[in-house]
Write a protein that holds these residues in place. Structure first.
Motif, PDB file in Angstrom:
ATOM      1  N   VAL A 156      36.640 -46.540  10.314  1.00 18.04           N
ATOM      2  CA  VAL A 156      35.742 -46.595  11.473  1.00 18.04           C
ATOM      3  C   VAL A 156      35.916 -47.959  12.131  1.00 18.04           C
ATOM      4  CG1 VAL A 156      33.340 -46.575  12.245  1.00 18.04           C
ATOM      5  CG2 VAL A 156      34.099 -44.982  10.462  1.00 18.04           C
ATOM      6  N   TYR A 157      36.322 -47.952  13.410  1.00 19.38           N
ATOM      7  CA  TYR A 157      36.527 -49.201  14.154  1.00 19.38           C
ATOM      8  C   TYR A 157      35.505 -49.259  15.282  1.00 19.38           C
ATOM      9  CZ  TYR A 157      38.802 -53.288  16.064  1.00 19.38           C
ATOM     10  OH  TYR A 157      39.042 -54.570  16.479  1.00 19.38           O
ATOM     11  N   ASP A 158      34.634 -50.241  15.209  1.00 14.27           N
ATOM     12  CA  ASP A 158      33.570 -50.402  16.211  1.00 14.27           C
ATOM     13  C   ASP A 158      33.967 -51.529  17.157  1.00 14.27           C
ATOM     14  OD1 ASP A 158      31.219 -50.582  17.662  1.00 14.27           O
ATOM     15  OD2 ASP A 158      29.958 -50.230  15.903  1.00 14.27           O
ATOM     16  N   MET A 159      34.190 -51.216  18.433  1.00 19.02           N
ATOM     17  CA  MET A 159      34.530 -52.251  19.403  1.00 19.02           C
ATOM     18  C   MET A 159      33.418 -53.284  19.566  1.00 19.02           C
ATOM     19  SD  MET A 159      36.463 -50.430  22.573  1.00 19.02           S
ATOM     20  CE  MET A 159      38.041 -49.604  22.432  1.00 19.02           C
ATOM     21  N   VAL A 160      32.197 -52.916  19.236  1.00 18.87           N
ATOM     22  CA  VAL A 160      31.085 -53.861  19.300  1.00 18.87           C
ATOM     23  C   VAL A 160      31.323 -54.965  18.272  1.00 18.87           C
ATOM     24  CG1 VAL A 160      28.616 -54.155  18.863  1.00 18.87           C
ATOM     25  CG2 VAL A 160      29.424 -52.161  20.147  1.00 18.87           C
ATOM     26  N   TYR A 161      31.108 -56.231  18.667  1.00 19.11           N
ATOM     27  CA  TYR A 161      31.285 -57.333  17.737  1.00 19.11           C
ATOM     28  C   TYR A 161      30.004 -58.125  17.522  1.00 19.11           C
ATOM     29  CZ  TYR A 161      31.992 -59.813  22.178  1.00 19.11           C
ATOM     30  OH  TYR A 161      31.847 -60.303  23.452  1.00 19.11           O
ATOM     31  N   ARG A 162      28.946 -57.730  18.185  1.00 15.29           N
ATOM     32  CA  ARG A 162      27.639 -58.333  17.958  1.00 15.29           C
ATOM     33  C   ARG A 162      26.601 -57.238  17.950  1.00 15.29           C
ATOM     34  NH1 ARG A 162      26.101 -63.165  21.558  1.00 15.29           N
ATOM     35  NH2 ARG A 162      27.348 -64.238  20.012  1.00 15.29           N
ATOM     36  N   PRO A 163      25.957 -57.051  16.807  1.00 16.10           N
ATOM     37  CA  PRO A 163      26.049 -57.826  15.570  1.00 16.10           C
ATOM     38  C   PRO A 163      27.381 -57.620  14.851  1.00 16.10           C
ATOM     39  CG  PRO A 163      24.726 -55.861  15.217  1.00 16.10           C
ATOM     40  CD  PRO A 163      25.017 -55.907  16.694  1.00 16.10           C
ATOM     41  N   ALA A 164      27.695 -58.518  13.920  1.00 11.40           N
ATOM     42  CA  ALA A 164      28.975 -58.447  13.206  1.00 11.40           C
ATOM     43  C   ALA A 164      29.084 -57.167  12.400  1.00 11.40           C
ATOM     44  CB  ALA A 164      29.137 -59.669  12.304  1.00 11.40           C
ATOM     45  N   GLN A 165      27.968 -56.671  11.928  1.00 12.10           N
ATOM     46  CA  GLN A 165      27.943 -55.393  11.221  1.00 12.10           C
ATOM     47  C   GLN A 165      26.920 -54.490  11.895  1.00 12.10           C
ATOM     48  OE1 GLN A 165      28.405 -54.118   6.741  1.00 12.10           O
ATOM     49  NE2 GLN A 165      26.349 -54.910   7.015  1.00 12.10           N
ATOM     50  N   THR A 166      27.399 -53.490  12.603  1.00  8.13           N
ATOM     51  CA  THR A 166      26.519 -52.567  13.305  1.00  8.13           C
ATOM     52  C   THR A 166      25.989 -51.501  12.352  1.00  8.13           C
ATOM     53  OG1 THR A 166      28.370 -51.126  13.871  1.00  8.13           O
ATOM     54  CG2 THR A 166      27.825 -52.886  15.444  1.00  8.13           C
ATOM     55  N   ARG A 167      25.032 -50.754  12.821  1.00  9.77           N
ATOM     56  CA  ARG A 167      24.514 -49.646  12.014  1.00  9.77           C
ATOM     57  C   ARG A 167      25.621 -48.641  11.715  1.00  9.77           C
ATOM     58  NH1 ARG A 167      19.664 -45.455  13.805  1.00  9.77           N
ATOM     59  NH2 ARG A 167      20.018 -43.925  12.126  1.00  9.77           N
ATOM     60  N   LEU A 168      26.473 -48.361  12.708  1.00 16.15           N
ATOM     61  CA  LEU A 168      27.591 -47.450  12.485  1.00 16.15           C
ATOM     62  C   LEU A 168      28.463 -47.947  11.340  1.00 16.15           C
ATOM     63  CD1 LEU A 168      29.347 -45.009  13.399  1.00 16.15           C
ATOM     64  CD2 LEU A 168      30.544 -46.597  14.917  1.00 16.15           C
ATOM     65  N   MET A 169      28.754 -49.246  11.303  1.00 14.90           N
ATOM     66  CA  MET A 169      29.571 -49.810  10.235  1.00 14.90           C
ATOM     67  C   MET A 169      28.866 -49.727   8.885  1.00 14.90           C
ATOM     68  SD  MET A 169      31.043 -53.158  12.229  1.00 14.90           S
ATOM     69  CE  MET A 169      31.784 -53.809  10.734  1.00 14.90           C
TER      70      MET A 169
ATOM     71  N   GLY B  73      31.408 -44.719   1.914  1.00 14.69           N
ATOM     72  CA  GLY B  73      32.644 -45.013   1.209  1.00 14.69           C
ATOM     73  C   GLY B  73      33.847 -45.242   2.091  1.00 14.69           C
ATOM     74  N   LEU B  74      33.605 -45.455   3.395  1.00 12.71           N
ATOM     75  CA  LEU B  74      34.694 -45.619   4.360  1.00 12.71           C
ATOM     76  C   LEU B  74      34.919 -47.097   4.685  1.00 12.71           C
ATOM     77  CD1 LEU B  74      33.508 -42.851   6.842  1.00 12.71           C
ATOM     78  CD2 LEU B  74      35.233 -42.601   5.041  1.00 12.71           C
ATOM     79  N   ARG B  75      36.109 -47.410   5.144  1.00 16.17           N
ATOM     80  CA  ARG B  75      36.397 -48.744   5.635  1.00 16.17           C
ATOM     81  C   ARG B  75      35.898 -48.859   7.065  1.00 16.17           C
ATOM     82  NH1 ARG B  75      42.306 -51.772   5.792  1.00 16.17           N
ATOM     83  NH2 ARG B  75      41.590 -53.677   6.810  1.00 16.17           N
ATOM     84  N   ALA B  76      35.258 -49.968   7.389  1.00 16.79           N
ATOM     85  CA  ALA B  76      34.726 -50.173   8.737  1.00 16.79           C
ATOM     86  C   ALA B  76      35.055 -51.582   9.205  1.00 16.79           C
ATOM     87  CB  ALA B  76      33.210 -49.954   8.763  1.00 16.79           C
ATOM     88  N   GLU B  77      35.443 -51.706  10.480  1.00 14.99           N
ATOM     89  CA  GLU B  77      35.794 -52.986  11.077  1.00 14.99           C
ATOM     90  C   GLU B  77      35.042 -53.142  12.394  1.00 14.99           C
ATOM     91  OE1 GLU B  77      37.858 -55.235   9.829  1.00 14.99           O
ATOM     92  OE2 GLU B  77      38.777 -54.095   8.184  1.00 14.99           O
ATOM     93  N   ASN B  78      34.669 -54.400  12.720  1.00 12.00           N
ATOM     94  CA  ASN B  78      34.054 -54.638  14.017  1.00 12.00           C
ATOM     95  C   ASN B  78      35.113 -55.031  15.042  1.00 12.00           C
ATOM     96  OD1 ASN B  78      34.596 -57.430  13.848  1.00 12.00           O
ATOM     97  ND2 ASN B  78      32.563 -57.896  13.017  1.00 12.00           N
ATOM     98  N   GLY B  79      34.688 -55.320  16.287  1.00 13.08           N
ATOM     99  CA  GLY B  79      35.624 -55.495  17.383  1.00 13.08           C
ATOM    100  C   GLY B  79      36.143 -56.906  17.598  1.00 13.08           C
ATOM    101  N   LEU B  80      35.901 -57.826  16.669  1.00 12.81           N
ATOM    102  CA  LEU B  80      36.369 -59.199  16.886  1.00 12.81           C
ATOM    103  C   LEU B  80      37.895 -59.271  16.955  1.00 12.81           C
ATOM    104  CD1 LEU B  80      34.060 -61.528  14.754  1.00 12.81           C
ATOM    105  CD2 LEU B  80      34.275 -61.417  17.244  1.00 12.81           C
ATOM    106  N   GLY B  81      38.581 -58.486  16.144  1.00 16.56           N
ATOM    107  CA  GLY B  81      40.043 -58.494  16.181  1.00 16.56           C
ATOM    108  C   GLY B  81      40.568 -58.042  17.527  1.00 16.56           C
ATOM    109  N   MET B  82      39.985 -56.970  18.067  1.00 19.51           N
ATOM    110  CA  MET B  82      40.387 -56.493  19.386  1.00 19.51           C
ATOM    111  C   MET B  82      40.049 -57.518  20.458  1.00 19.51           C
ATOM    112  SD  MET B  82      39.019 -53.186  21.485  1.00 19.51           S
ATOM    113  CE  MET B  82      39.391 -53.012  23.239  1.00 19.51           C
ATOM    114  N   LEU B  83      38.876 -58.148  20.348  1.00 16.85           N
ATOM    115  CA  LEU B  83      38.475 -59.159  21.332  1.00 16.85           C
ATOM    116  C   LEU B  83      39.517 -60.271  21.401  1.00 16.85           C
ATOM    117  CD1 LEU B  83      36.139 -60.186  23.235  1.00 16.85           C
ATOM    118  CD2 LEU B  83      35.339 -61.489  21.251  1.00 16.85           C
TER     119      LEU B  83
END
Length: 294
Positions: free
Chosen positions: A231-244, A251-261
């Motif tokens: 799960v890749y969330d383009m949102v980067y604030r907050p660093a960990q969203t509810r979706l993440m 049990g899934l891997r989740a990343e926020n959008g800082l890398g894309m930013l």
């Protein structure tokens, strides 16, 4: 591509968004100017929709290299520009405006920036070990257009577009209709997505932005994904969203959008200056405790 000489007079770059004060972009681009040894500055400016044309016109000044464009202007700005790159034309949304000799060209570095971030995070499945499975894109705005392009064209995967307003999802998917193509974009309501076949979910909506309890997807659907899904969330604030949080709980891997930013900023800076500044410069700037915008 022309590379700016360090002796170039001071040059300006901007972010046009509404709101803009939350942006981390000034940190990154000021660090990039310093790394490249260029006299330049970057300012985040709040631009209301009614003022967009005036703001864009100001980019034609000789001391301006261009601007980033963010919510809610990525689609509206297209009509105000002289030309578009092939990627921006295909996506139908612009996040980077390039000024050259009085002419403004729209580009889209969101799509390749997302692709590079997914590769960096090990979520793209490119190279010798391609990841199978479809991609779900949540949202139907300018960021979602870039996400569909990245998934459909760069990752070469089937895409399901899910949006709160389903007609907008249908319009976005229809823009990519190509019956003979190997991969297709289809609009779906969440209940009709074949979640067992999905290995990547990209949140390209603003759900969760500065709202930790907001989510674009019911957690029940996350439990239907294979455990190899990301799960890749383009949102980067907050660093960990509810979706993440809910993805990780499933049990899934989740990343926020800082890398894309950081990746899209690197590409935008390169289009303005010709300087390919390492992405580490942008990422390190994000970790620097200082004012986010001035």
């Amino acid at each position: 591509m022309t590379v700016l000489d360090p002796a170039t007079p001071p040059c300006r770059t901007y972010l046009f968004a509404d709101p803009a004060s939350h942006s981390l972009s000034p940190r990154m681009h000021r660090a990039a100017f310093a790394h490249a040894g260029l006299a330049g500055d970057y300012q985040a400016v709040r631009v209301l929709p009614a003022d967009l044309a005036t703001a864009v016109s100001g980019l034609r000044r000789p001391d301006v290299l261009g601007a980033n464009i963010s919510l809610p202007h990525k689609e509206a700005v297209v009509a105000l520009l002289d030309d578009l790159t092939p990627a921006a034309r295909a996506i139908g949304a612009v996040n980077t405006v390039i000024h050259r000799d009085g002419r403004l060209t729209g580009d889209n570095t969101d799509a390749p920036g997302l692709f590079d971030a997914l590769v960096e995070a090990g979520a793209a499945g490119v190279g010798d070990r391609p990841r199978d499975g479809a991609v779900v894109v949540l949202g139907a705005g300018g960021a979602a257009r870039a996400a569909v392009y990245a998934a459909l064209i760069l990752l070469e995967r089937d895409v399901y577009v899910v949006n709160r307003t389903h007609v907008r999802a249908e319009e976005l998917a229809a823009a990519w209709a190509a019956p003979d193509a190997d991969h297709q974009a289809r609009a779906r309501v969440a209940a009709d997505v074949p979640w067992d076949d999905v290995t990547l979910v990209i949140n390209a909506s603003s759900a969760g932005l500065d709202a930790p309890e907001q989510t674009p997807l019911d957690a029940a659907y996350l439990t239907r994904l294979p455990l190899s899904a990301v799960v890749y969330d383009m949102v980067y604030r907050p660093a960990q969203t509810r979706l993440m949080r809910e993805a990780r709980a499933a049990g899934l891997r989740a990343e926020n959008g800082l890398g894309m930013l950081a990746q899209q900023a690197r590409l935008a800076f390169q289009t303005w200056t010709g300087c390919d500044v390492p992405v580490s410069v942008f990422l390190n700037a994000l970790a620097t405790p200082q004012d986010e915008a001035r």
